[in-house]
Design a protein around this motif. Sequence first.
Motif, PDB file in Angstrom:
ATOM      1  N   LEU A 103       0.831  -1.206   0.000  1.00 29.09           N
ATOM      2  CA  LEU A 103       0.000   0.000   0.000  1.00 29.09           C
ATOM      3  C   LEU A 103       0.867   1.258   0.000  1.00 29.09           C
ATOM      4  CD1 LEU A 103      -2.872   1.027   0.079  1.00 29.09           C
ATOM      5  CD2 LEU A 103      -2.776   0.938   2.555  1.00 29.09           C
ATOM      6  N   LEU A 133     -11.100  -0.348  -1.085  1.00 32.99           N
ATOM      7  CA  LEU A 133     -12.084   0.170  -0.136  1.00 32.99           C
ATOM      8  C   LEU A 133     -13.413  -0.559  -0.225  1.00 32.99           C
ATOM      9  CD1 LEU A 133     -11.560   4.021  -0.645  1.00 32.99           C
ATOM     10  CD2 LEU A 133     -10.686   2.639   1.212  1.00 32.99           C
ATOM     11  N   LYS A 136     -15.477  -2.773   2.389  1.00 35.31           N
ATOM     12  CA  LYS A 136     -14.851  -2.699   3.710  1.00 35.31           C
ATOM     13  C   LYS A 136     -15.601  -1.690   4.570  1.00 35.31           C
ATOM     14  CE  LYS A 136     -10.036  -4.072   2.989  1.00 35.31           C
ATOM     15  NZ  LYS A 136      -9.943  -4.373   1.586  1.00 35.31           N
ATOM     16  N   THR A 137     -15.692  -1.989   5.827  1.00 36.26           N
ATOM     17  CA  THR A 137     -16.289  -1.043   6.763  1.00 36.26           C
ATOM     18  C   THR A 137     -15.260   0.046   7.054  1.00 36.26           C
ATOM     19  OG1 THR A 137     -15.441  -2.191   8.679  1.00 36.26           O
ATOM     20  CG2 THR A 137     -17.595  -2.914   7.840  1.00 36.26           C
ATOM     21  N   PRO A 138     -15.711   1.174   7.579  1.00 33.86           N
ATOM     22  CA  PRO A 138     -14.743   2.207   7.960  1.00 33.86           C
ATOM     23  C   PRO A 138     -13.659   1.669   8.897  1.00 33.86           C
ATOM     24  CG  PRO A 138     -16.941   3.140   7.943  1.00 33.86           C
ATOM     25  CD  PRO A 138     -17.097   1.659   7.687  1.00 33.86           C
ATOM     26  N   ILE A 141     -11.196  -0.126   6.840  1.00 35.32           N
ATOM     27  CA  ILE A 141     -10.399   0.820   6.041  1.00 35.32           C
ATOM     28  C   ILE A 141      -9.331   1.466   6.917  1.00 35.32           C
ATOM     29  CG2 ILE A 141     -10.464   2.961   4.691  1.00 35.32           C
ATOM     30  CD1 ILE A 141     -13.345   2.206   3.893  1.00 35.32           C
ATOM     31  N   ARG A 142      -9.753   1.844   8.120  1.00 40.60           N
ATOM     32  CA  ARG A 142      -8.779   2.444   9.038  1.00 40.60           C
ATOM     33  C   ARG A 142      -7.620   1.490   9.288  1.00 40.60           C
ATOM     34  NH1 ARG A 142     -13.228   3.307  12.389  1.00 40.60           N
ATOM     35  NH2 ARG A 142     -14.285   5.161  11.644  1.00 40.60           N
ATOM     36  N   GLU A 143      -7.970   0.237   9.488  1.00 40.07           N
ATOM     37  CA  GLU A 143      -6.941  -0.755   9.770  1.00 40.07           C
ATOM     38  C   GLU A 143      -6.020  -0.923   8.566  1.00 40.07           C
ATOM     39  OE1 GLU A 143      -8.533  -4.410  11.136  1.00 40.07           O
ATOM     40  OE2 GLU A 143      -6.569  -5.348  11.373  1.00 40.07           O
ATOM     41  N   ARG A 144      -6.631  -0.972   7.395  1.00 37.84           N
ATOM     42  CA  ARG A 144      -5.852  -1.175   6.170  1.00 37.84           C
ATOM     43  C   ARG A 144      -4.886  -0.024   5.933  1.00 37.84           C
ATOM     44  NH1 ARG A 144      -3.048  -2.930   2.999  1.00 37.84           N
ATOM     45  NH2 ARG A 144      -3.346  -3.474   0.825  1.00 37.84           N
ATOM     46  N   PHE A 145      -5.374   1.198   6.186  1.00 40.85           N
ATOM     47  CA  PHE A 145      -4.567   2.376   5.919  1.00 40.85           C
ATOM     48  C   PHE A 145      -3.821   2.883   7.153  1.00 40.85           C
ATOM     49  CE2 PHE A 145      -7.146   2.367   2.171  1.00 40.85           C
ATOM     50  CZ  PHE A 145      -6.408   3.020   1.198  1.00 40.85           C
ATOM     51  N   GLY A 146      -4.063   2.254   8.282  1.00 42.85           N
ATOM     52  CA  GLY A 146      -3.382   2.710   9.485  1.00 42.85           C
ATOM     53  C   GLY A 146      -3.814   4.099   9.903  1.00 42.85           C
ATOM     54  N   ILE A 147      -5.100   4.337   9.837  1.00 44.78           N
ATOM     55  CA  ILE A 147      -5.610   5.670  10.162  1.00 44.78           C
ATOM     56  C   ILE A 147      -6.342   5.618  11.489  1.00 44.78           C
ATOM     57  CG2 ILE A 147      -7.320   7.409   9.474  1.00 44.78           C
ATOM     58  CD1 ILE A 147      -6.635   6.733   6.587  1.00 44.78           C
TER      59      ILE A 147
END
Lengths: 170, 246
Positions: A103, A133, A136-138, A141-147
């Motif tokens: 990513l 995206l 995926k749930t928010p 997504i947060r987990e995937r992008f590290g947000i």
Amino acid sequence: MASESISVTTSDDQTIQLSRKHAQMSQTINSMLEDSVGADQEAIPLPNVSSEVLKKVIDWCTHHENDPAPVEKVKKLNKKREYKAKNSTISDEWDKNFVNAELRVIVDILLAANYLDVKGLFELMCKHIANELKGKTPDQIRERFGIQDDLTEEDKAAMRKAWGATKNDS
Amino acid sequence: MPKREANLPEGTRLTNGVKIGRYRISNSRVQCECCNEVMTITNFSRHPKTGKGTPYDRVRIVDTGLSLTEWTNLSTNNPPVFLVQYSDQPDRESWVQPNQLLMSEIQDYFTRGATLVKTEDESPLPPLIESRDPSDDMSEEESDGDIDWGDTSFSVVFTDWTSLPAESIGRIIAFSGYTGWCSLRSVCRKWREMSDQAYYNLCRLMPPARYTQALQKKTHVTSSTESQTDLAMRDRDALCKLKDKN
């Protein structure tokens, strides 16, 4: 006669040669070249692009060098008035392989494509991220992008009220 | 264009003690390539067979869908991410090799460092990495010059994943449709702002009939009896009103 290759300097101070054809696939570099006609051909600085990422961009440009120019595509699109959500399927096998990267690299290429204004590559990266995206749930997504989730409970309650609940809220 | 990486030079020490830079690792030690500071990772158990200090019982091996180089989230108001990047770019199969286990422990430290930043009022967690003088507390066979640092190193860089270019958010929504927008705007404040702006731009560009058709997607988002079209139309109106108001 214009040189067949262009020198660019990357953010990590590497000087890289790329063909004029590939350079012109970047609207940013193309504009710089047009502005500097007749001037000494110094290396074009690309302070926002690392050599690692630029090589990826060149790889993509090499594979797509014979594609129709993006302007022609836009004209076609306008003519047909196809104002619908775009198909995010990546059909080109080479492109599928190209986006099969970390990513971090994807985002770096996206940023580079945005800065260099390489439309086809920018579209490809956005398409890939959209596919990442989808479904995926928010939270995911947060987990995937590290947000980090910086939305307050009030924010979320307001969103639920205004937009309806999502799977993530359940 | 928004910058994704902050301009933090190597050697910059962040509030949680983590320093930007490249590191070499060997067993329980990491050495900053910038200033040669040696740090020791403490508090991990010995391997039951080899007795080596690999942190087997403390390592979180979690399949998050992230590769090792896509790392974690440290936070204040503008969430950055510390990226731990291997020089040898291991694939996921190499997760369980000792060096990688050690790396996971380091990464875990970074995560816990984030907690330290976030919860200032709470008692800080004990540090997993203790900074110390290179010449201090070295065993005889491990004087500084004798350590075999191997060829595995990693970098700590500062990354802000939220800073996707605004233009790309619009594109991503165009590709992922209405539900993509719903999900995107629910991730964080920054993405919410950018998503709403992009969505608003889509609203302006698309004729209503085409627009609703465009944004109809079968997805997980919906809860009420309203159809996707109803929701899309209502959202569109709400957004337009909001923009007009502003």
